[in-house]
Design an enzyme around this catalytic site. Structure first.
Site, PDB file in Angstrom:
ATOM      1  N   TYR A  73       1.129  -1.331   0.204  1.00  0.00           N
ATOM      2  CA  TYR A  73      -0.245  -0.018  -0.400  1.00  0.00           C
ATOM      3  C   TYR A  73       1.144   1.134   0.236  1.00  0.00           C
ATOM      4  O   TYR A  73       2.065   0.922  -0.314  1.00  0.00           O
ATOM      5  CB  TYR A  73      -1.055  -0.036   1.321  1.00  0.00           C
ATOM      6  CG  TYR A  73      -1.976  -0.831   1.076  1.00  0.00           C
ATOM      7  CD1 TYR A  73      -2.418  -0.740  -0.281  1.00  0.00           C
ATOM      8  CD2 TYR A  73      -2.052  -2.959   2.344  1.00  0.00           C
ATOM      9  CE1 TYR A  73      -3.641  -2.045  -0.537  1.00  0.00           C
ATOM     10  CE2 TYR A  73      -3.031  -3.068   1.801  1.00  0.00           C
ATOM     11  CZ  TYR A  73      -3.823  -3.204   0.798  1.00  0.00           C
ATOM     12  OH  TYR A  73      -4.447  -4.404   0.491  1.00  0.00           O
ATOM     13  N   ARG A 121       3.096  -1.144  11.002  1.00  0.00           N
ATOM     14  CA  ARG A 121       3.397  -2.821  10.341  1.00  0.00           C
ATOM     15  C   ARG A 121       4.308  -2.288   9.201  1.00  0.00           C
ATOM     16  O   ARG A 121       4.242  -1.763   8.478  1.00  0.00           O
ATOM     17  CB  ARG A 121       1.912  -3.236   9.745  1.00  0.00           C
ATOM     18  CG  ARG A 121       1.997  -4.603   9.435  1.00  0.00           C
ATOM     19  CD  ARG A 121       0.115  -5.158   9.277  1.00  0.00           C
ATOM     20  NE  ARG A 121       0.350  -6.861  10.360  1.00  0.00           N
ATOM     21  CZ  ARG A 121       0.134  -7.719   9.447  1.00  0.00           C
ATOM     22  NH1 ARG A 121      -0.718  -7.302   8.066  1.00  0.00           N
ATOM     23  NH2 ARG A 121      -0.323  -9.420   9.693  1.00  0.00           N
ATOM     24  N   GLY A 170      -3.713 -14.101  11.821  1.00  0.00           N
ATOM     25  CA  GLY A 170      -4.520 -13.207  10.934  1.00  0.00           C
ATOM     26  C   GLY A 170      -6.130 -14.884  11.692  1.00  0.00           C
ATOM     27  O   GLY A 170      -6.895 -14.444  11.966  1.00  0.00           O
TER      28      GLY A 170
HETATM   29  C1  LIG Z   1      -9.347 -11.818   4.894  1.00  0.00           C
HETATM   30  C2  LIG Z   1      -7.983 -11.234   4.861  1.00  0.00           C
HETATM   31  C3  LIG Z   1      -7.560  -9.628   5.334  1.00  0.00           C
HETATM   32  C4  LIG Z   1      -6.583  -9.004   5.749  1.00  0.00           C
HETATM   33  N1  LIG Z   1      -6.556  -8.125   5.883  1.00  0.00           N
HETATM   34  C5  LIG Z   1      -5.613  -7.359   6.074  1.00  0.00           C
HETATM   35  C6  LIG Z   1      -5.759  -5.624   6.702  1.00  0.00           C
HETATM   36  O1  LIG Z   1      -6.647  -4.631   6.041  1.00  0.00           O
HETATM   37  N2  LIG Z   1      -4.391  -5.117   6.741  1.00  0.00           N
HETATM   38  C7  LIG Z   1      -3.496  -5.978   7.310  1.00  0.00           C
HETATM   39  O2  LIG Z   1      -2.399  -5.237   7.263  1.00  0.00           O
HETATM   40  N3  LIG Z   1      -3.223  -7.033   6.798  1.00  0.00           N
HETATM   41  C8  LIG Z   1      -3.950  -8.386   6.518  1.00  0.00           C
HETATM   42  N4  LIG Z   1      -4.385  -9.024   6.237  1.00  0.00           N
HETATM   43  C9  LIG Z   1      -3.078 -10.521   6.256  1.00  0.00           C
HETATM   44  C10 LIG Z   1      -2.855 -10.729   8.161  1.00  0.00           C
HETATM   45  O3  LIG Z   1      -3.014  -9.460   8.959  1.00  0.00           O
HETATM   46  C11 LIG Z   1      -1.794 -11.348   7.778  1.00  0.00           C
HETATM   47  O4  LIG Z   1      -0.766 -10.389   8.429  1.00  0.00           O
HETATM   48  C12 LIG Z   1      -1.917 -12.712   7.394  1.00  0.00           C
HETATM   49  O5  LIG Z   1      -3.305 -13.185   7.313  1.00  0.00           O
HETATM   50  C13 LIG Z   1      -1.413 -13.689   7.714  1.00  0.00           C
HETATM   51  O6  LIG Z   1      -1.056 -13.948   8.511  1.00  0.00           O
HETATM   52  P1  LIG Z   1      -2.205 -15.609   9.240  1.00  0.00           P
HETATM   53  O7  LIG Z   1      -1.063 -16.819   8.069  1.00  0.00           O
HETATM   54  O8  LIG Z   1      -1.743 -15.787  10.659  1.00  0.00           O
HETATM   55  O9  LIG Z   1      -2.948 -16.074   8.459  1.00  0.00           O
HETATM   56  C14 LIG Z   1      -5.703  -9.874   5.928  1.00  0.00           C
HETATM   57  C15 LIG Z   1      -5.475 -11.008   5.678  1.00  0.00           C
HETATM   58  C16 LIG Z   1      -6.978 -11.700   5.441  1.00  0.00           C
HETATM   59  C17 LIG Z   1      -6.729 -13.375   5.365  1.00  0.00           C
END
Ligand SMILES: Cc1cc2nc3c(=O)[nH]c(=O)nc-3n(C[C@H](O)[C@H](O)[C@H](O)COP(=O)(O)O)c2cc1C
Length: 375
Positions: A184, A231, A321
């Site tokens: 972003y 972040r 996440g």
């Molecule tokens: C549905 C979804 C929406 C996400 N939206 C954001 C967001 O708004 N901002 C962000 O920094 N990361 C976003 N992410 C990334 C997550 O914060 C996280 O870093 C990523 O899912 C990896 O972690 P995990 O393996 O535990 O899911 C999103 C991930 C998912 C799955």
């Protein structure tokens, strides 16, 4: 990891455990205002030591997806007040993730259907966003080609971030996280492929990092350093961000600059390419050497990985996440070794209502799964 369930002092607040709910866009707010459903969603997950909200645009220009709740208007602040109240009533803590998508937007989401803005005029060729199609329906569309922000406009975007941070304080958040990850706007300035500027926001590592660091400084001035997190996603190629040779030096420079600012935390996210981790020990060790404050790590996190990295003193908090989508009681499940539910990817984004959002049940240890199938 026993320490995962111990409390942790984060600036002026105490977290009741070291599990962070990672920010996740769910695109369920039809009018850009957090609703009663948003409040219920976060309330259900308030046993996390810290919740970081979904990305929350700081201005209409910062929006890249339909149905995402913003934080630029009084109405939006009132919506978020119900969310922070619900989380605090459960004893939880919550930061707002402040977001400007830059080039990852579509004209239908921009004021007067203008082109989105970025560090340069480089489009994301593989970029798609969830926006309005020509017939007014909502769906996935190609992003619109961006235009570069003028030097004066960069200062205006910084003021938009400050406005978002002040609004977040008014809405009752415990702090704010600047979203400088995942391709972003901040990352579009950090990466020399997308930052083609000739002013003092482009060129050297110091110049490319200037927009983020100036924003951090202005937001600190407005709400206090202990309430500001950042972040970062080092080496991420998400959303058409090409790899570059100075990436490691860029993030180590940021680590040392951010360390001097005494923030609440730096939140690293590993984008997990096929075949392993990017943010492994080889990266985390030098990062830790430069950054002495709290480090959160997200991306494929497990209890075992959190334990190992914390024992090596490379991270302080572990972010999860997708597991939090399907397991509102993830903390209790992990603490008790209970099984985890699998989230349904089809309902990650969009739609109105509870399905795939509010209807994931808590684990009931008294309920024994039937082992004999029905005839
Ligand atoms: C549905 C979804 C929406 C996400 N939206 C954001 C967001 O708004 N901002 C962000 O920094 N990361 C976003 N992410 C990334 C997550 O914060 C996280 O870093 C990523 O899912 C990896 O972690 P995990 O393996 O535990 O899911 C999103 C991930 C998912 C799955």
């Amino acid at each position: 990891m026993t320490r995962l369930f111990d409390n942790y002092r984060l600036g002026d607040i105490v977290l009741r455990n070291r599990m962070v709910m990672a920010p996740m866009t769910r695109a369920r707010c039809v009018d850009t205002v957090a609703s009663a459903d948003t409040a219920e969603y976060y309330r259900q997950r308030a046993t996390a030591g810290l919740i970081v909200t979904e990305g929350t645009p700081i201005s209409p220009e910062g929006q890249g997806y339909a149905y995402v709740p913003g934080i630029w208007s009084k109405e939006q602040v009132a919506g978020w007040q119900t969310v922070t109240g619900a989380v605090h009533n459960e004893g939880g803590r919550i930061f707002s993730q402040l977001w400007h998508v830059g080039r990852l937007s579509h004209a239908s989401l921009q004021p007067e259907r203008q082109r989105p803005v970025s560090a340069g005029a480089v489009p994301a060729h593989e970029g798609k966003t969830f926006a309005f199609t020509d017939d007014g329906a909502v769906g996935f569309v190609d992003v619109t080609e961006p235009r570069p922000l003028s030097t004066e406009e960069v200062r205006r975007v910084i003021r938009d971030f400050v406005h978002g941070a002040v609004n977040a304080s008014e809405a009752g958040f415990d702090g704010v996280e600047l979203h400088a990850a995942n391709g972003y706007l901040f990352e579009q300035f950090l990466n020399p492929s997308t930052n083609t500027r000739s002013d003092h926001y482009g060129g050297s590592i110091q110049n490319r990092a200037r927009f983020l660091l100036e924003t951090v400084d202005c937001v600190i001035e407005a709400v206090g350093s202990s309430r500001v997190g950042v972040r970062l996603s080092p080496f991420s190629e998400l959303f058409d961000m090409p790899a570059y040779t100075e990436a490691a030096d860029t993030y180590l420079y940021l680590a040392s600059e951010l360390s001097r600012r005494d923030l609440a935390y730096v939140h690293l996210v590993d984008q997990l390419p096929a075949g392993g981790r990017v943010l492994d020990v080889d990266f985390l060790k030098p990062f830790r050497a430069e950054y002495s404050g709290t480090i959160i790590l997200a991306g494929g996190m497990t209890r075992e990985l959190a334990r190992d990295l914390a024992e090596m003193d490379l991270i302080d908090l572990a972010a999860f996440g997708q597991p939090f989508i399907a397991n509102p009681d993830l903390v209790e499940r992990m603490q008790n070794g209970w099984p985890q539910a699998t989230p349904d990817r089809n309902s990650y984004y969009g739609g109105v209502g509870a399905e795939g959002y509010l209807d994931y049940p808590r684990f009931d240890p008294a309920y024994v799964q039937p082992t004999v199938p029905c005839a």
